[in-house]
Design a protein around this motif. Structure first.
Motif, PDB file in Angstrom:
ATOM      1  N   MET A 163       0.640  -1.401   0.230  1.00  0.00           N
ATOM      2  CA  MET A 163      -0.158  -0.105   0.153  1.00  0.00           C
ATOM      3  C   MET A 163       0.705   1.402  -0.281  1.00  0.00           C
ATOM      4  O   MET A 163       0.728   2.448  -0.832  1.00  0.00           O
ATOM      5  CB  MET A 163      -0.825  -0.511   1.073  1.00  0.00           C
ATOM      6  CG  MET A 163      -1.296   0.862   1.045  1.00  0.00           C
ATOM      7  SD  MET A 163      -3.235   0.725  -0.122  1.00  0.00           S
ATOM      8  CE  MET A 163      -4.116   0.389   1.406  1.00  0.00           C
ATOM      9  N   ASN A 164       1.787   1.353   0.924  1.00  0.00           N
ATOM     10  CA  ASN A 164       2.849   2.852   1.172  1.00  0.00           C
ATOM     11  C   ASN A 164       3.672   2.593  -0.371  1.00  0.00           C
ATOM     12  O   ASN A 164       4.300   3.872  -1.056  1.00  0.00           O
ATOM     13  CB  ASN A 164       3.497   2.927   1.819  1.00  0.00           C
ATOM     14  CG  ASN A 164       3.115   2.802   3.582  1.00  0.00           C
ATOM     15  OD1 ASN A 164       1.948   3.540   3.333  1.00  0.00           O
ATOM     16  ND2 ASN A 164       3.173   2.937   4.771  1.00  0.00           N
ATOM     17  N   ALA A 165       3.827   1.322  -0.616  1.00  0.00           N
ATOM     18  CA  ALA A 165       4.928   1.383  -2.465  1.00  0.00           C
ATOM     19  C   ALA A 165       3.764   2.097  -3.321  1.00  0.00           C
ATOM     20  O   ALA A 165       4.094   2.857  -3.847  1.00  0.00           O
ATOM     21  CB  ALA A 165       5.128   0.124  -2.781  1.00  0.00           C
ATOM     22  N   GLY A 166       2.700   1.711  -3.503  1.00  0.00           N
ATOM     23  CA  GLY A 166       1.769   2.124  -4.485  1.00  0.00           C
ATOM     24  C   GLY A 166       1.124   3.820  -4.131  1.00  0.00           C
ATOM     25  O   GLY A 166       1.470   4.511  -5.231  1.00  0.00           O
ATOM     26  N   LEU A 167       2.002   4.324  -2.567  1.00  0.00           N
ATOM     27  CA  LEU A 167       1.537   5.579  -2.461  1.00  0.00           C
ATOM     28  C   LEU A 167       2.563   6.659  -2.570  1.00  0.00           C
ATOM     29  O   LEU A 167       2.539   7.812  -3.444  1.00  0.00           O
ATOM     30  CB  LEU A 167       0.918   6.072  -1.458  1.00  0.00           C
ATOM     31  CG  LEU A 167       0.102   5.013  -0.157  1.00  0.00           C
ATOM     32  CD1 LEU A 167      -0.486   6.173   1.396  1.00  0.00           C
ATOM     33  CD2 LEU A 167      -1.295   5.810  -0.992  1.00  0.00           C
ATOM     34  N   ASP A 168       3.463   5.514  -2.197  1.00  0.00           N
ATOM     35  CA  ASP A 168       5.277   6.224  -2.826  1.00  0.00           C
ATOM     36  C   ASP A 168       4.907   6.757  -4.625  1.00  0.00           C
ATOM     37  O   ASP A 168       5.662   7.553  -4.681  1.00  0.00           O
ATOM     38  CB  ASP A 168       6.132   5.551  -2.414  1.00  0.00           C
ATOM     39  CG  ASP A 168       7.397   5.882  -2.617  1.00  0.00           C
ATOM     40  OD1 ASP A 168       7.614   7.028  -2.069  1.00  0.00           O
ATOM     41  OD2 ASP A 168       8.163   5.211  -3.022  1.00  0.00           O
ATOM     42  N   ALA A 169       4.691   5.545  -4.894  1.00  0.00           N
ATOM     43  CA  ALA A 169       5.110   5.670  -6.452  1.00  0.00           C
ATOM     44  C   ALA A 169       3.586   6.726  -6.898  1.00  0.00           C
ATOM     45  O   ALA A 169       4.607   7.100  -8.204  1.00  0.00           O
ATOM     46  CB  ALA A 169       4.239   4.110  -6.589  1.00  0.00           C
ATOM     47  N   ILE A 170       3.253   7.151  -6.377  1.00  0.00           N
ATOM     48  CA  ILE A 170       1.733   8.372  -6.760  1.00  0.00           C
ATOM     49  C   ILE A 170       2.578   9.890  -6.208  1.00  0.00           C
ATOM     50  O   ILE A 170       2.101  10.723  -5.982  1.00  0.00           O
ATOM     51  CB  ILE A 170       0.293   7.923  -6.428  1.00  0.00           C
ATOM     52  CG1 ILE A 170       0.532   7.543  -5.242  1.00  0.00           C
ATOM     53  CG2 ILE A 170       0.482   6.841  -8.353  1.00  0.00           C
ATOM     54  CD1 ILE A 170      -1.280   7.399  -5.158  1.00  0.00           C
ATOM     55  N   GLY A 171       3.586   9.275  -5.479  1.00  0.00           N
ATOM     56  CA  GLY A 171       4.332  11.210  -5.030  1.00  0.00           C
ATOM     57  C   GLY A 171       3.586  11.313  -3.693  1.00  0.00           C
ATOM     58  O   GLY A 171       4.235  11.966  -3.215  1.00  0.00           O
ATOM     59  N   LEU A 172       2.801  10.248  -3.154  1.00  0.00           N
ATOM     60  CA  LEU A 172       2.636  10.299  -1.194  1.00  0.00           C
ATOM     61  C   LEU A 172       3.023  10.142  -0.626  1.00  0.00           C
ATOM     62  O   LEU A 172       3.884   8.948  -0.611  1.00  0.00           O
ATOM     63  CB  LEU A 172       1.784  10.125  -1.485  1.00  0.00           C
ATOM     64  CG  LEU A 172      -0.481  10.305  -2.782  1.00  0.00           C
ATOM     65  CD1 LEU A 172      -1.370  10.311  -2.452  1.00  0.00           C
ATOM     66  CD2 LEU A 172      -0.227  12.256  -2.488  1.00  0.00           C
ATOM     67  N   GLU A 173       2.792  10.853   0.381  1.00  0.00           N
ATOM     68  CA  GLU A 173       3.287  10.304   1.951  1.00  0.00           C
ATOM     69  C   GLU A 173       2.875   9.275   2.011  1.00  0.00           C
ATOM     70  O   GLU A 173       1.759   8.963   2.385  1.00  0.00           O
ATOM     71  CB  GLU A 173       2.941  11.596   2.745  1.00  0.00           C
ATOM     72  CG  GLU A 173       4.012  12.935   3.303  1.00  0.00           C
ATOM     73  CD  GLU A 173       5.706  12.521   3.170  1.00  0.00           C
ATOM     74  OE1 GLU A 173       5.662  11.792   4.056  1.00  0.00           O
ATOM     75  OE2 GLU A 173       6.237  12.783   2.421  1.00  0.00           O
ATOM     76  N   PRO A 174       3.401   7.833   3.218  1.00  0.00           N
ATOM     77  CA  PRO A 174       3.311   6.676   3.449  1.00  0.00           C
ATOM     78  C   PRO A 174       2.675   7.123   5.107  1.00  0.00           C
ATOM     79  O   PRO A 174       2.740   7.690   5.403  1.00  0.00           O
ATOM     80  CB  PRO A 174       4.516   6.042   3.316  1.00  0.00           C
ATOM     81  CG  PRO A 174       5.872   6.709   3.682  1.00  0.00           C
ATOM     82  CD  PRO A 174       5.317   8.026   3.307  1.00  0.00           C
ATOM     83  N   VAL A 175       1.542   6.119   4.871  1.00  0.00           N
ATOM     84  CA  VAL A 175       0.825   6.158   5.766  1.00  0.00           C
ATOM     85  C   VAL A 175       0.914   4.853   7.133  1.00  0.00           C
ATOM     86  O   VAL A 175       1.379   3.399   6.437  1.00  0.00           O
ATOM     87  CB  VAL A 175      -0.834   6.120   5.991  1.00  0.00           C
ATOM     88  CG1 VAL A 175      -1.683   5.865   6.820  1.00  0.00           C
ATOM     89  CG2 VAL A 175      -1.111   7.424   4.914  1.00  0.00           C
ATOM     90  N   LEU A 176       0.997   5.235   8.215  1.00  0.00           N
ATOM     91  CA  LEU A 176       1.106   3.607   8.988  1.00  0.00           C
ATOM     92  C   LEU A 176       0.614   3.194   9.258  1.00  0.00           C
ATOM     93  O   LEU A 176      -0.458   3.448  10.896  1.00  0.00           O
ATOM     94  CB  LEU A 176       2.573   4.450  10.175  1.00  0.00           C
ATOM     95  CG  LEU A 176       3.820   5.293   9.958  1.00  0.00           C
ATOM     96  CD1 LEU A 176       4.161   5.307  11.139  1.00  0.00           C
ATOM     97  CD2 LEU A 176       5.022   4.302   9.351  1.00  0.00           C
TER      98      LEU A 176
END
Lengths: 322, 428
Positions: A163-176
């Motif tokens: 999920m965080n890899a996906g967020l990272d790929a679209i330039g968003l901050e990771p969520v814990l």
């Protein structure tokens, strides 16, 4: 093969004939029931009875002869609370946190699961392309072991997960996702719905298919809108099935343990600790092992389940009576 | 069909005959000893190697090793023992907590040999202070302490703090390194009540009152917990370890350290083999001394021991097996193969020639071994305390709640005190 079976039957013939002579044909039924009754007594009735006995004793010893009788003390300790809405004011704050968590878990899980299951069943009941494939897809998670379900979602949601890899790929901050209490609770409910909704979808689908088509045809001739058709025909005729689904989901929700425990361990802190985990930790994983307190907590849980089971029986009977 | 039935009857008769002969012959001499074992690395395999020699030398005794997860030793074994259905031998870590079930080996073994070689660890296994029995072979002495990723320090151009550095110095250095190198975690500590005890003692925590009774919380303990919670809140400590789980579940940060994503990892000597094997040449790492405070620079001792249980039907065979494992040559092989710190005085008196140890693993073993002499007496007492697991679990639960914000540190410490009082009352 037939000869072998005949030989085996002959072995039983003599004692059965003897028993029939002694007991009479009327009482012979007990002989056939005995194995099941013995198993039921050993593995259902006796453990329940022992659980009640343990709940009335204290200490950390497992053998009853080493345990002191404490009466209703364990129940009193669990119930001791200034304000039941604030676990911090309770003597056993972790028990009440687990009660609160379980309550919220049931409300959210059962509510959303029935909603999603109904929606899915309605879609799968329509004449869509690859309907068989989609029915299998929605049912597939039901076949997975709870631990597998938990691990799959852990891999997706952990800090360096999908999920965080996906967020990272679209330039968003990771969520814990698994470190924030609210998020972890949300995902516990989510994965539980994901894992079980296929089962309830199947029941609702069967309910939908049992509704006679001529009722819909009559509605169509009367120019009823799709919403009105759903509200006036589908929902009332599906209600008995919905009731059964709701009670089954409620019972299953109260008993939830394995997938949430494997997913979050009850954390962060005690954010996803449910009642069954509290019983497990108190009686088995903790130190000292407070079997009495764990038994008392499980009896309180059992009372809730008895009420829910009564509700299910009532719903089923009402359904059968039409 | 008839010939088939008569063939079956013949086979059944032969089978019955074989079973009855088997029963007679095995019943007369063979003794099977069940050994419940769990591994951090290759412990159970190494026991098997040594016990193959034992079986060859002791006709009629076979040892069946049941290789189980560590959780089974912690959670299932005590229940089995209480119900009288436990194994004959087990490798345990709750040394004092299970002492009521141990078999006293003293009638069967050479007491002088055991006193000379295991005298220091025997009190951890005894039922009370006036008990003089011999109950277990301390198979691996462990010490908690920090692992440091040297490559990251080098890349960041930050000097590795010295042996007398305190927690604040290490926290500042680890943060600098993490910031400079972009790794996720500056520091991490295993989620375990045992692990946090050493640092708390270094901060001056006494854990026991003047009468020697368990106390757990005092001002120094609270002060360390406050620091610890603060480090989680400011991102110094990996929140994923203590803040990512609940209940009494154990969680380590080995994977994060091995993947090079963690600068400073407070764990213990039992991790060396896994570190050495998994890190290989990926980066340089080493073990450093436990950070210092007003109470010293101590880690917690610990480890595992092999014990026999009173409920065994073969006490003499059980004692023979454990005594065989405790012989210097066998113990030396066990230590060398499993990369552990020896608790056998004879083996510890000379450098152990560790088998297949990398230079980093050898350095780590020596560094941990060097810390043994500096372990605080409070830490030694805590390790041998019968109800330490209750204290560990209470610490774990309440500190975790403080980390995630369910309780303030003050509330968590108040709860810890009342939990301890309830636990002590339940065990009376």
């Amino acid at each position: 093969m037939l000869g072998l079976l005949t030989s085996i039957m002959r072995v039983f013939e003599i004692p059965m004939a003897f028993l029939q002579r002694i007991l009479g044909i009327k009482h012979l039924a007990w002989v056939f029931l005995a194995p099941n009754l013995i198993l039921f007594f050993l593995f259902a009735f006796l453990p329940v009875f022992l659980n009640v006995v343990y709940a009335l004793t204290g200490g950390d010893q497992i053998l009853l002869r080493d345990r002191a009788f404490v009466g209703a003390d364990n129940f009193a300790v669990l119930a001791s609370c200034d304000n039941y809405l604030d676990p911090n004011t309770c003597q056993k704050d972790l028990f009440w946190r687990a009660v609160h968590n379980t309550g919220w878990f049931i409300v959210l899980q059962v509510g959303f699961m029935i909603g999603f299951s109904l929606l899915t069943a309605l879609v799968l009941n329509r004449d869509i392309r690859a309907r068989g494939f989609f029915r299998s897809v929605f049912f597939f998670p039901v076949l997975l072991s709870p631990v597998v379900v938990a691990l799959i979602w852990k891999w997706i949601l952990q800090r360096h997960g999908l999920m965080n890899a996906g967020l990272d790929a679209i330039g968003l901050e990771p969520v814990l996702w698994m470190l924030e209490r609210e998020w972890t609770f949300f995902w516990s409910v989510f994965l539980s719905i994901w894992a079980h909704m296929g089962f309830y979808t199947l029941i609702l689908l069967a309910g939908l298919q049992a509704i006679p088509r001529d009722v819909y045809e009559a509605a169509l001739m009367d120019a009823a809108t799709p919403f009105r058709t759903f509200y006036r025909i589908t929902l009332p005729l599906l209600m008995p099935t919905m009731l059964v689904v709701m009670v089954l989901a409620l019972i299953k929700g109260v008993q939830t343990f394995d997938e949430v425990y494997a997913f979050s361990g009850g954390g962060p802190g005690s954010a996803t600790t449910l009642l069954i985990q509290y019983v497990y930790e108190t009686g088995f994983a903790g130190a000292p092992r407070l079997f009495g307190l764990a038994s008392a907590a499980s009896i309180m849980l059992a009372l809730v389940l008895v009420v829910l089971t009564g509700l299910q029986l009532w719903a089923t009977r009402k359904n059968a009576d039409g | 069909m008839k010939p088939t039935i008569s063939k079956m009857k013949g086979a059944l008769a032969l089978g019955a005959l074989a079973v009855s002969f088997g029963t007679v012959s095995t019943g007369a001499s063979a003794q099977e000893v069940r050994f419940m074992c769990s591994s951090d690395g290759n412990e159970c395999d190494t026991y098997r190697e040594i016990l193959d020699k034992f079986e060859a030398a002791n006709d009629g005794i076979t040892v069946l090793i049941e290789d189980v997860p560590y959780k089974a030793i912690l959670e299932n074994l005590p229940i089995q023992l209480a119900a009288g259905t436990g194994p004959d031998i087990a490798k345990v870590t709750d040394l004092g907590g299970l002492s009521q079930y141990y078999l006293d080996l003293s009638p069967y073994v050479d007491g002088a040999y055991w006193d000379a070689n295991f005298g220091a660890t025997q009190p951890w296994y005894r039922k009370s202070a006036d008990d003089a029995g011999i109950y277990g072979m301390h198979s691996q002495l462990t010490v908690t302490g920090p692992f440091v990723n040297l490559t990251l320090f080098e890349q960041a151009g930050v000097e590795v703090p010295g042996n007398d550095a305190d927690w604040d110095t290490w926290a500042a250095a680890a943060n600098k390194v993490a910031k400079a190198t972009g790794v996720t975690y500056p520091m991490a500590m295993d989620r375990s009540g045992h692990r946090i005890a050493g640092p708390a003692i270094s901060y001056g925590a006494k854990l026991f009152d003047d009468n020697g009774d368990a106390m757990l919380v005092d001002d120094a303990f609270t002060a360390y917990v406050e620091k610890f919670v603060g480090w989680h809140n400011d991102g110094t400590m990996a929140r994923d370890v203590w803040g990512g789980s609940g209940g009494s579940s154990y969680q380590d940060a080995k994977a994060e350290f091995i993947s090079g994503d963690l600068v400073y990892y407070f764990s213990g000597s039992w991790q060396i083999q896994k570190m050495s094997e998994s890190i290989g040449d990926d980066f340089d790492w080493k073990v450093v001394g436990s950070p210092c405070g007003t109470g010293g620079c101590t880690g917690m001792p610990g480890g595992a021991g092999v014990v026999g249980f009173e409920q065994t039907e073969h006490p003499e065979a059980v004692a023979k097996v454990i005594d065989f494992l405790a012989q210097q040559d066998n113990y030396n092989h066990l230590t060398a193969k499993t990369l552990n710190i020896p608790a056998h005085a004879g083996v510890a008196s000379a450098p152990v020639d560790y088998i297949d140890a990398t230079p980093a693993a050898s350095q780590a073993l020596n560094a941990f071994a060097a810390q043994v002499a500096g372990i605080s007496p409070i830490a030694i007492k805590y390790q041998g305390y019968k109800h330490n697991r209750a204290m560990f679990n209470i610490t774990l639960q309440r500190v975790s709640q403080a980390i995630v914000g369910e309780l303030t540190v003050e509330e968590a410490m108040e709860r810890a005190k009342s939990d301890l009082a309830e636990a002590m009352a339940a065990t009376e």
